[in-house]
Each structure stands twice: as structure tokens, then as C-alpha cells.
Design a protein around this motif. Structure first.
Motif, short mmCIF file in Angstrom:
data_model
loop_
_atom_site.label_atom_id
_atom_site.label_comp_id
_atom_site.label_asym_id
_atom_site.label_seq_id
_atom_site.Cartn_x
_atom_site.Cartn_y
_atom_site.Cartn_z
N ALA A 184 76.01 24.97 62.27
CA ALA A 184 76.22 25.85 63.55
C ALA A 184 77.65 26.73 63.17
CB ALA A 184 76.80 24.77 64.77
N LEU A 185 77.53 28.02 63.92
CA LEU A 185 78.77 28.69 63.95
C LEU A 185 79.36 29.05 65.17
CD1 LEU A 185 80.65 31.12 63.70
CD2 LEU A 185 80.79 29.87 61.60
N GLU B 6 70.96 34.12 56.74
CA GLU B 6 71.56 35.26 56.05
C GLU B 6 72.27 36.26 57.10
OE1 GLU B 6 68.03 34.65 56.26
OE2 GLU B 6 68.25 33.59 54.03
N GLN B 7 71.99 35.87 58.38
CA GLN B 7 73.01 36.70 59.40
C GLN B 7 74.16 35.61 59.81
OE1 GLN B 7 69.62 37.33 62.14
NE2 GLN B 7 69.44 39.34 61.23
N PHE B 8 74.24 34.58 59.37
CA PHE B 8 75.42 33.85 59.79
C PHE B 8 76.88 34.53 59.42
CE2 PHE B 8 75.17 29.31 61.30
CZ PHE B 8 73.70 29.52 61.67
N ALA B 9 76.83 35.43 58.18
CA ALA B 9 78.17 35.89 57.97
C ALA B 9 78.62 36.88 58.97
CB ALA B 9 78.02 36.36 56.57
N ILE B 10 77.74 37.63 59.44
CA ILE B 10 78.23 38.91 60.22
C ILE B 10 78.30 38.06 61.90
CG2 ILE B 10 75.81 39.54 60.81
CD1 ILE B 10 78.91 41.79 61.14
N GLY C 31 82.50 34.46 65.64
CA GLY C 31 83.44 33.28 65.23
C GLY C 31 85.02 33.96 65.28
N SER C 32 84.86 34.79 64.45
CA SER C 32 86.57 35.31 64.09
C SER C 32 86.94 36.43 65.45
CB SER C 32 86.49 36.36 63.14
OG SER C 32 86.24 35.46 61.78
N GLY C 33 85.77 37.11 65.97
CA GLY C 33 85.99 38.00 67.03
C GLY C 33 87.05 37.41 68.21
N VAL D 184 83.50 39.54 56.47
CA VAL D 184 82.01 39.20 56.07
C VAL D 184 82.15 38.80 54.56
CG1 VAL D 184 79.69 40.07 55.43
CG2 VAL D 184 81.00 40.46 57.87
N ASN D 185 83.07 39.68 53.93
CA ASN D 185 83.11 39.44 52.37
C ASN D 185 84.11 38.38 51.95
OD1 ASN D 185 81.36 41.39 52.00
ND2 ASN D 185 82.68 42.92 51.91
#
Ligand SMILES: NC(=O)C1=CN([C@@H]2O[C@H](COP(=O)(O)OP(=O)(O)OC[C@H]3O[C@@H](n4cnc5c(N)ncnc54)[C@H](OP(=O)(O)O)[C@@H]3O)[C@@H](O)[C@H]2O)C=CC1
Ligand SMILES: O=C(O)[C@@H]1CCC=N1
Length: 255
Positions: A108-109, A153-157, A163-165, A250-251
């Protein structure tokens, strides 16, 4: 339903407060951590215990420590046949299955807005989770706000924006506040004006059929002051600043 949290930091606290906000009985919430759990449990009237006791008492076990602690913590505790929900950024289902075999693992994120039932959470499920377990986990996240099943694959974005937003939105509110103070407002007044403006604008957008750009242009009266401000954002490449910050997010690789 009983809920256990391994970790008592900012994200765990947000989730526990969110459960209480959703009227979950505090007696059904368990937490463990080396330092903070005991005082947090006293504050929230929930149960503090050692991690294995938390696991044994819980229908859902939420992992909320730092990502680089997974291997060590996974090796020292017995999660057999438990539904385990990890909120550890960048930790995949494959990582979870390796560190915590014999469990039913969920990735979960979430974000800290879970604390007031306004969370926004991405979910991915291990192959061994059945429909009933999926329903239990989905219901848990619905108590804390919105949730969506997402390809890993889409969890990072998703993590960067949802999450960081909140941190980036708080940064914008702080920048508005500082500009207010620089132009003569008292600080708490400036902070209140900036916060209410962001809150109202997000709600207006959410309740409108329009998109953000259309609403942005509707604020800018022809030849008016807003257009002067928007032109200045453009000249300073605001979109580019945001895009670069999201790319850096993301990176980033957790230690
Ligand atoms: N903060 C956020 O908005 C978000 C965070 N996350 C994820 O949530 C996780 C936690 O992040 P965050 O809350 O920010 O970090 P914090 O540093 O606030 O919390 C980390 C927690 O881990 C606890 N801990 C350390 N060692 C152990 C252990 N051996 N057993 C049990 N608990 C332990 C700490 O305990 P103590 O306090 O007692 O020292 C602390 O409460 C991370 O994996 C992060 O990727 C995901 C999405 C959003
Ligand atoms: O900063 C972090 O690593 C975590 C992930 C998303 C929000 N906080």
C-alpha cells in the motif's frame, strides 16, 4: 476486526488516527515500536505491546517502519497466515514475499491525509490473497479515504504525487504565507488565508466539471492582476520546477 501497527511514526500515527476518526474502537488497535508506541498508545487510548503480541492479536498487520528495516524485522517475527499490509515506499510484493513468507502480503502507498479520512492510497495484492481477504483490506483503506488498485510499475509516480504530494502542497501554502507576511500580513493570519484558499480551491475543482486550467483562467480577469501573477509563474517556469521535483522524487532510491 483488530488492527496492528509495527511502527509508530508519522504514517502509522496518521493511519491510527484515521481509524479512530472512522469510529473504530481504540481497544481494537495495537501498536509496537522501540520508543514512541507506549506514549502514543496512552495518548490515543489504544494498546501498546511488543511486535509479536501485536501480530498475534491483529486481523490486519500494518508494517510502518522504514523500508531498509524490512529484512531484519521480517526475520525476527512470525507473520504466518496473517494479512500483512506494508506501507514501505519502494518495497514490492516480491520483496514482501521474500522477507515475510507464509503471509498474505499487500503493498500500500497511503498519505498522511488518512488521519482525517481524506487519504489517497494505492494497493497491490500478492497472488495468494483471496477475494474475502481483498475485501477486508479494501474496507480497511476505505475507512481512511480513497483507495485504488494499481500496477506496481505505477507506484513510484503515485508515491510522488499522492504520497509526497501533501508535503509539496504544504510547501506551496508556506510560500503563499511568506509572501503574505512580506507584504504586511501578520503570520498566523497569512497562514490561515493561504490554507483556506488551497482548501477551497481543491474543493471547487473537485466539485466542478471543469479542469484545473479552465478554472485557473476563470480567475484571471482580462487585463487583471491574476494574469500578471500567472505570467510571472510562467516566466519562472513553475511547471518545470514542479516536474523536476516530481522526477527527483520518483528517481530517489531509499537507503
Ligand atoms: N510519512 C509519510 O507521509 C509516508 C510514509 N510512508 C512509509 O511509511 C513508513 C514510515 O514512515 P514515517 O512514518 O514517515 O517514518 P517515521 O520515522 O516517522 O516512523 C518510523 C517508525 O518505525 C519505528 N521503528 C523503528 N524500528 C522498529 C522496529 N524494530 N520495530 C517496530 N517499529 C520500529 C520507529 O519507532 P520509534 O518511533 O519508537 O523510534 C518509528 O515509529 C516508511 O516505510 C515510509 O516509506 C508511506 C507513505 C507516506
Ligand atoms: O518520503 C518518503 O520516503 C515517504 C514516501 C511517500 C511519502 N513519504
Amino acid at each position: 476486526m483488530t488492527y496492528g501497527f509495527i511502527g509508530a511514526g508519522n504514517m502509522a500515527t496518521a493511519m491510527m488516527k484515521g481509524l479512530l476518526h472512522a469510529n473504530v474502537d481504540p481497544a481494537d488497535i495495537y501498536v509496537s515500536s522501540p520508543h514512541r508506541a507506549k506514549s502514543l498508545a496512552e495518548e490515543l487510548h489504544i494498546n501498546a505491546a511488543d511486535s509479536q503480541t501485536v501480530i498475534d492479536h491483529s486481523d490486519i498487520v500494518v508494517l510502518a517502519f522504514l523500508p531498509n528495516q524490512l529484512t531484519e524485522i521480517g526475520a525476527t517475527l512470525n507473520f504466518t497466515n496473517k494479512i500483512v499490509v506494508s506501507v514501505l515506499a519502494q518495497i514490492t510484493i516480491a520483496d514482501l514475499n521474500q522477507a515475510i513468507p507464509n503471509a498474505f502480503n499487500v503493498r500500500a502507498l497511503p498519505n498522511i491525509n488518512s488521519a482525517i479520512g481524506q487519504g489517497n492510497t494505492a494497493l497491490a495484492f500478492a497472488d495468494n490473497i483471496d477475494a474475502a481477504q481483498n475485501k477486508i483490506v479494501t474496507h480497511f483503506w476505505q475507512l481512511l479515504g480513497n483507495s485504488v488498485t494499481l500496477e506496481e510499475e505505477q507506484f513510484a509516480i503515485f508515491s510522488a504525487i499522492a504520497g509526497s504530494g501533501p508535503a509539496y502542497v504544504f510547501k506551496f501554502i508556506d510560500a503563499l504565507t511568506k509572501a503574505g507576511v512580506a507584504n504586511g500580513l501578520e503570520e498566523t493570519q497569512a497562514a490561515s488565508i493561504a490554507t483556506q484558499t488551497v482548501l477551497g480551491s481543491a474543493s471547487t475543482l473537485n466539485q466542478s466539471d471543469s479542469d484545473a486550467v479552465t478554472l485557473m483562467n476563470s480567475v484571471a480577469s482580462p487585463g487583471g492582476s491574476t494574469r500578471a501573477g500567472l505570467d510571472n509563474f510562467e516566466a519562472n517556469q513553475f511547471d518545470d520546477v514542479v516536474a523536476k521535483a516530481i522526477l527527483a522524487t520518483v528517481n530517489h532510491k531509499h537507503a
